[in-house]
Design an enzyme around this catalytic site. Structure first.
Site, PDB file in Angstrom:
ATOM      1  N   GLU A   9       0.801  -1.231   0.000  1.00 40.88           N
ATOM      2  CA  GLU A   9       0.000   0.000   0.000  1.00 40.88           C
ATOM      3  C   GLU A   9       0.828   1.273   0.000  1.00 40.88           C
ATOM      4  O   GLU A   9       0.457   2.252  -0.624  1.00 40.88           O
ATOM      5  CB  GLU A   9      -0.945   0.001   1.208  1.00 40.88           C
ATOM      6  CG  GLU A   9      -2.075  -0.991   1.071  1.00 40.88           C
ATOM      7  CD  GLU A   9      -2.973  -0.997   2.290  1.00 40.88           C
ATOM      8  OE1 GLU A   9      -3.443   0.075   2.669  1.00 40.88           O
ATOM      9  OE2 GLU A   9      -3.201  -2.077   2.847  1.00 40.88           O
ATOM     10  N   ASP A  82      -2.442  -4.700   3.237  1.00 35.33           N
ATOM     11  CA  ASP A  82      -2.574  -5.037   4.660  1.00 35.33           C
ATOM     12  C   ASP A  82      -3.444  -6.279   4.896  1.00 35.33           C
ATOM     13  O   ASP A  82      -4.352  -6.572   4.108  1.00 35.33           O
ATOM     14  CB  ASP A  82      -3.179  -3.846   5.422  1.00 35.33           C
ATOM     15  CG  ASP A  82      -2.188  -2.691   5.528  1.00 35.33           C
ATOM     16  OD1 ASP A  82      -0.988  -2.934   5.377  1.00 35.33           O
ATOM     17  OD2 ASP A  82      -2.625  -1.558   5.762  1.00 35.33           O
ATOM     18  N   ASP A  84      -6.125  -7.206   6.331  1.00 34.79           N
ATOM     19  CA  ASP A  84      -7.465  -7.003   6.876  1.00 34.79           C
ATOM     20  C   ASP A  84      -8.451  -6.849   5.723  1.00 34.79           C
ATOM     21  O   ASP A  84      -8.087  -6.994   4.555  1.00 34.79           O
ATOM     22  CB  ASP A  84      -7.511  -5.777   7.803  1.00 34.79           C
ATOM     23  CG  ASP A  84      -7.065  -4.489   7.102  1.00 34.79           C
ATOM     24  OD1 ASP A  84      -6.900  -4.495   5.870  1.00 34.79           O
ATOM     25  OD2 ASP A  84      -6.880  -3.469   7.794  1.00 34.79           O
ATOM     26  N   GLU A  86      -9.944  -4.207   4.476  1.00 30.38           N
ATOM     27  CA  GLU A  86      -9.598  -3.119   3.554  1.00 30.38           C
ATOM     28  C   GLU A  86      -8.462  -3.541   2.633  1.00 30.38           C
ATOM     29  O   GLU A  86      -8.480  -3.254   1.432  1.00 30.38           O
ATOM     30  CB  GLU A  86      -9.190  -1.865   4.340  1.00 30.38           C
ATOM     31  CG  GLU A  86     -10.318  -1.187   5.078  1.00 30.38           C
ATOM     32  CD  GLU A  86     -11.373  -0.602   4.157  1.00 30.38           C
ATOM     33  OE1 GLU A  86     -11.015   0.069   3.179  1.00 30.38           O
ATOM     34  OE2 GLU A  86     -12.567  -0.840   4.410  1.00 30.38           O
ATOM     35  N   HIS A 354      -4.154 -13.168  13.176  1.00 29.14           N
ATOM     36  CA  HIS A 354      -3.784 -11.830  13.652  1.00 29.14           C
ATOM     37  C   HIS A 354      -3.154 -11.930  15.032  1.00 29.14           C
ATOM     38  O   HIS A 354      -3.495 -12.786  15.836  1.00 29.14           O
ATOM     39  CB  HIS A 354      -5.017 -10.930  13.733  1.00 29.14           C
ATOM     40  CG  HIS A 354      -5.436 -10.406  12.403  1.00 29.14           C
ATOM     41  ND1 HIS A 354      -5.606  -9.071  12.163  1.00 29.14           N
ATOM     42  CD2 HIS A 354      -5.721 -11.042  11.247  1.00 29.14           C
ATOM     43  CE1 HIS A 354      -5.982  -8.892  10.910  1.00 29.14           C
ATOM     44  NE2 HIS A 354      -6.068 -10.084  10.335  1.00 29.14           N
TER      45      HIS A 354
END
Length: 814
Positions: A9, A82, A84, A86, A354
C-alpha cells in the site's frame, strides 16, 4: 527485468520490503485504494442486486499505470496489501483493473499476508501465498455500499430540512447520539447533598483514618446523612460514645494479586495513548503506521511493531519466548512466570492469524531507539514495548489489612491499608483508567494493631459532599464505549471521531466531547425520525452480520436488501411528511414584553438564532444570531432579548463624535463619527462600555496616523503607507510613489500630475467588468449560433417531411 512484482500500500513499506526480497523482486505501492464508487447517485444499484459502479481514483491513476507497466515485464504478481478487510479489497480492486487491461494473461497471481515487516515474516509470506478471500471482499463491499446508501439518502434529507453541508453516517450517527445523550444526562442532573464522617485515630504517634460504617446499629450508606444537622448530631453522639478512644474490634489480613493487562489491540492502544500521552485516535494511528512500515535505524528501514489494526490479544509463540528472555535478563528470573501467559480474544471475528500489537523484537529496548525516532514515535513505541513486556510478567503482590474500630455501642469505623510487597509487572507498566478518583494500589500503611487494644481518637472529620453528574466522554472513554456497544470496528474509531469534529457536530472542551447546536439538531432529527438506524443494538447487530459475511456464514446481497427496503421507504416518507420547522425543533422562550409576540430559538441555514414573531404575523419577524458560547438548549428569554439591543449608543468622544457598538459583515465594531474600529478578541459588543471603546478608537487613530504620510482633505488626495509600499490616491486611482522619491517631499501639483498620468484602474472590479463584457459577448454569440443551428434543423426537418410526403404520393400513384 524482475521476475516477480509485489504490490503493497505505501511507498515506505515498498522500500523496506524490496530490500529484504532482493533483485528478483520489484516492489511498488498502490498508495492505498485504487478504485472507489463513482461519487454520484446511482453508484450502487439496489434493483440489480446492489451492483456497484467503480472508477479509478484520480490521484492514484499514475500508480496503477506504473504497476500495469511493471507487470508486463514480470512473470508473477504478489498482492501484499494489509492483512485485513480493507487490504483484501485493495488487492481485489487492483486485480479487477489489471484484468480489464488484459495485463494478467499468463501471469501467476498470489495473495500474501504478513503481520510484521521483518525479513523473516516477509520471506515466509512470499513462500506461503494464498488465494484471494471472496468473503472478506464481499464484507468490505457490503460495508461500502451500506455507507454509500445511507450517506447519499440521509445527507440530502438533512440539507433540505436543516442545513446544507450536513451528513449522516451508519456508524457516526449512533456515536453522535451517545455524546448528545451523555450531555443531556449532565444537564438534567440534580446534585444531591450528603455528608461523610471519618475518624482520625493514632497509635504510637502514627496517625491513620477510618470511615464510619455503622451508626446506632445501622449500616452507613452514602445518603445516611443528607444535611449538616444530621451529620453534626451524629458527630456529637460519636464523640460522647468514644470518650477519646476507639477499640480494635477485628483485624483482617490478606494477600491480593493483581494480574497484568493483555497486550494492545487497536482499541486499547487508542485508549491508553489518549490517557497517558494525550494523543488523539488519528494521531495514534498515524504514528503506529509509521512504526509498522519501518524506520531507518542506520542499515535501512526496519518495521518496529506488528500490524496495528487488530482486535486480537494473541501473541506468537516465538514472540512470547523472546519476551520471557528479555524479562529474565532485565528484571530477573523471579519476574518470569512458570508458564507463558495466554490471553483470549473476546471478538468472535478476530482471526487467529492476527496478533496483538507488539514490538517486532522485544530485545529492541526504547532506549536503543533514542535519536532514531522522533519524540512522539518514541513515546508510542515505549508504551507498546512496556505493555507487551509487562503482559508476560508475574502479578503484583499486595498485603492488605482491614480493621474494624468500635466506638461505643452500635457504632463502628473501618480502616484499610494496602502495601505493595512484590511489584511484579507494575515495575514496568500500569494500565491507565478513565476518570480515576485516585490510585487504589497506593501504599496506605496502618500501624500494627491487635484485636481488643485501644487507639486514640484524635478528631472526627465531618465533610459535606454533592453527587456529581456522569463525565463527558474523552476520546479514550468514547472508543471504549463504542467497543462495548459493538458500534464500528477498531479501524473505524479514528475516522468516526474525526468526522464528528470535521462536521462540527462536537467540540472539545478540556479534552472532552461536547455536542454543538448543529450536532444536537441533527441527532434529534435522526433519533426521532430514524430511530432504528441510530439504535445501538441495531447498529451492533448489523456489524455482527457484516462480520458473518467476512467469515462466509452469510450472503451479503440478502443482508443488503433486508436493510435497504425499509430504510428507503422511511427516507421517502420523511421527505414528504416532515417540515423544516419540525426538523429544526424551535424552542419557545416566552413573550417579547414590547410587542407581545412569541420569542423562539431555532436553527437556521446559517446557524442558531433567536426570532421574535412568526411568519404568519402582519409585521415581519425579527432575527438575531446567538453569541459565541450561547447554546440553543440553555439560552433564556432575557439573554435572547438582549441580542436585539444593537446598535448600542455608548456616548461621545472628547471631540463630540457619537460612539456606537454594533455587529457588521466583518464582525463586531465601534463606530465614531463616520469611522469604524474593530473590537478586540476579548471585547464583547453587548457589554463594552465607553472607556474601553475610547481606547479602541485611540488605537485606531494612531494606526491611521502611522498610515497617513500626507493628507490634502480639500482635494480629497492622500499619500499613504500600503501593504506594498507608499502610494498616492484620490479615491479613484491608486498610484505607487516612485522608488527614487521620498513620499514626504512630494508636492500637491506633482501628486496631481502623477495621478492624472497614471493608467485607468484595473483592479478586480475592472477585470470583473471586462470579464462580464466578454461573458455577455460569448453568451450572445452562443445564442446566435444556437438560433442559426435551430433554423438549419427546422429547414432540414421541413425538407425531410416534404420528401416523405412526395414519396407517399408516388407510392399511391403506382
Amino acid at each position: 527485468m524482475s521476475k516477480n512484482l509485489v504490490i503493497v500500500e505505501s511507498p515506505a513499506k515498498a522500500r523496506t520490503i524490496e530490500k529484504y526480497l532482493g533483485k528478483d523482486f520489484k516492489v511498488l505501492a498502490s498508495y492505498g485504494h485504487v478504485r472507489d464508487l463513482v461519487p454520484k447517485e446511482g453508484a450502487v444499484s439496489p434493483d440489480q442486486d446492489f451492483a456497484m459502479r467503480y472508477e479509478v481514483i484520480e490521484r492514484n491513476k499514475k500508480h496503477v499505470d506504473a504497476i500495469d507497466k511493471a507487470l508486463k515485464k514480470a512473470d508473477a504478481l504478489y498482492l501484499a496489501p494489509d492483512p485485513d478487510r480493507e487490504g483484501e479489497a485493495i488487492a481485489w480492486h487492483l486485480l479487477e483493473l489489471l484484468k480489464e487491461r488484459g495485463s494478467l494473461d499468463g501471469k501467476q497471481v498470489h495473495r500474501v499476508v504478513f503481520h510484521e515487516i521483518t525479513k523473516g515474516a516477509i520471506k515466509n509470506a512470499i513462500e506461503n501465498p494464498r488465494s484471494m478471500s471472496g468473503e472478506l471482499v464481499n464484507a468490505q463491499q457490503a460495508r461500502r455500499a451500506l455507507d454509500y446508501l445511507v450517506g447519499f439518502n440521509l445527507s440530502p434529507l438533512l440539507w433540505k430540512k436543516i442545513q446544507r453541508g450536513l451528513s449522516a453516517g451508519r456508524v457516526q450517527s449512533p456515536a453522535l447520539r451517545m455524546i448528545v445523550e451523555r450531555e443531556r444526562e449532565i444537564e438534567a442532573f440534580e446534585p444531591q447533598e450528603y455528608w461523610s464522617i471519618e475518624a482520625e485515630a493514632a497509635k504510637d504517634a502514627q496517625a491513620f483514618q477510618a470511615k464510619l460504617t455503622r451508626y446506632r446499629g445501622e449500616k452507613v450508606e452514602q445518603f445516611s446523612f443528607t444535611n449538616g444537622d444530621q451529620a453534626h448530631e451524629a458527630e456529637a453522639h460519636l464523640k460522647q460514645s468514644a470518650n477519646g478512644e476507639l477499640r480494635v474490634a477485628k483485624v483482617e489480613k490478606k494477600q491480593r494479586r493483581r494480574n497484568p493487562a493483555p497486550p494492545f489491540t487497536t482499541s486499547t492502544l487508542q485508549q491508553e495513548a489518549s490517557r497517558k500521552l494525550g494523543f488523539g485516535a488519528q494521531r495514534t494511528m498515524r504514528l503506529a503506521q509509521s512504526l509498522y512500515e519501518g524506520i531507518d535505524l542506520g542499515e535501512g528501514a526496519v518495521g518496529l511493531i506488528t500490524y496495528m489494526r487488530t482486535d486480537s490479544v494473541a501473541l506468537a509463540t516465538e514472540a512470547v519466548n523472546e519476551i520471557r528472555s528479555v524479562i529474565d535478563e532485565r528484571y530477573g528470573s523471579n519476574n518470569v512466570p512458570d508458564a507463558p501467559r495466554s490471553y483470549r480474544t473476546k471478538s468472535k471475528n478476530a482471526q487467529e492469524a492476527h496478533e496483538a500489537i507488539r514490538p517486532t523484537s522485544a530485545a529492541r529496548h526504547p532506549d536503543a531507539l533514542k535519536g532514531r525516532l522522533d519524540h512522539d514515535q518514541l513515546r508510542l513505541y515505549e508504551l507498546i514495548w512496556k505493555r507487551t513486556v509487562a503482559c508476560q510478567m508475574v502479578p503484583a503482590l499486595f498485603n492488605t489489612v482491614g480493621v474494624d474500630l468500635a466506638c461505643g455501642e452500635g457504632n463502628q469505623f473501618r480502616a484499610t491499608g494496602s502495601q505493595l510487597v512484590e511489584p511484579g509487572f507494575i515495575a514496568v507498566y500500569q494500565e491507565g483508567r478513565d476518570d480515576a478518583k485516585g490510585d487504589d494500589d497506593a501504599d496506605k500503611v496502618l500501624p500494627p494493631l491487635e484485636e481488643g487494644e485501644m487507639v486514640a481518637l484524635k478528631q472526627l472529620i465531618t465533610d459535606q459532599h454533592f453527587t456529581e453528574p456522569p463525565p463527558r466522554f474523552t476520546e479514550a472513554s468514547l472508543v471504549k464505549a463504542l467497543e462495548e456497544y459493538g458500534i464500528g470496528r477498531p479501524s473505524t474509531y479514528a475516522s468516526i471521531i474525526s468526522t464528528l469534529q470535521n462536521r462540527e457536530y462536537v467540540e472539545m472542551d478540556r479534552k472532552r466531547f461536547q455536542p454543538t447546536d448543529v450536532g444536537r439538531v441533527v441527532n434529534d432529527f435522526l433519533t426521532k425520525h430514524f430511530t432504528r438506524y441510530v439504535d445501538y443494538d441495531f447498529t451492533a447487530r448489523l456489524e455482527d452480520e457484516l462480520d458473518a459475511v467476512s467469515r462466509g456464514e452469510k450472503d451479503w446481497v440478502p443482508l443488503m436488501r433486508e436493510f435497504w427496503t425499509p430504510f428507503r421507504e422511511r427516507v421517502e416518507d420523511k421527505e414528504k411528511t416532515v417540515t423544516r420547522e419540525e426538523a429544526v425543533q424551535a424552542r419557545e422562550l416566552g413573550t417579547d414584553p414590547k410587542s407581545g409576540r412569541p420569542v423562539t430559538v431555532r436553527f437556521g441555514r446559517f446557524g442558531p438564532f433567536v426570532q421574535i414573531g412568526t411568519k404568519d404575523d402582519e409585521e415581519k419577524p425579527k432575527f438575531a444570531g446567538l453569541r459565541p458560547g450561547q447554546k440553543m438548549d440553555e439560552i433564556e428569554l432575557d439573554e435572547a432579548l438582549a441580542l436585539f439591543n444593537l446598535p448600542r449608543d455608548l456616548g461621545e468622544t472628547p471631540d463630540g463624535e457619537p460612539v456606537q457598538a454594533n455587529i457588521g459583515p466583518y464582525g463586531p465594531y465601534v463606530k465614531f463619527g463616520r469611522k469604524f474600529a474593530s473590537l478586540g478578541e476579548d471585547d464583547d459588543v453587548y457589554t463594552i462600555e465607553l472607556p474601553r471603546a475610547l481606547e479602541i478608537i485611540e488605537e485606531k487613530k494612531k494606526a491611521d496616523a502611522n498610515r497617513i504620510i500626507q493628507d490634502f482633505p480639500d482635494e480629497g488626495i492622500r499619500v499613504l503607507n500600503g501593504r506594498f509600499g507608499p502610494y498616492m490616491t484620490d479615491g479613484n486611482k491608486n498610484v505607487s510613489v516612485p522608488k527614487d522619491r521620498d513620499p514626504k517631499d512630494l508636492t500637491l501639483p506633482e501628486i496631481r500630475e502623477m495621478i492624472a498620468n497614471a493608467p485607468e484602474r484595473k483592479g478586480r472590479f475592472g477585470r470583473r467588468k471586462k470579464a462580464g463584457k466578454k461573458s455577455a459577448a460569448k453568451k450572445a454569440s452562443k445564442k446566435a449560433a444556437k438560433k442559426k443551428t435551430g433554423k438549419k434543423k427546422a429547414a432540414k426537418k421541413k425538407a425531410a417531411k416534404k420528401k416523405k410526403k412526395a414519396g407517399k404520393k408516388k407510392s399511391a400513384a403506382s
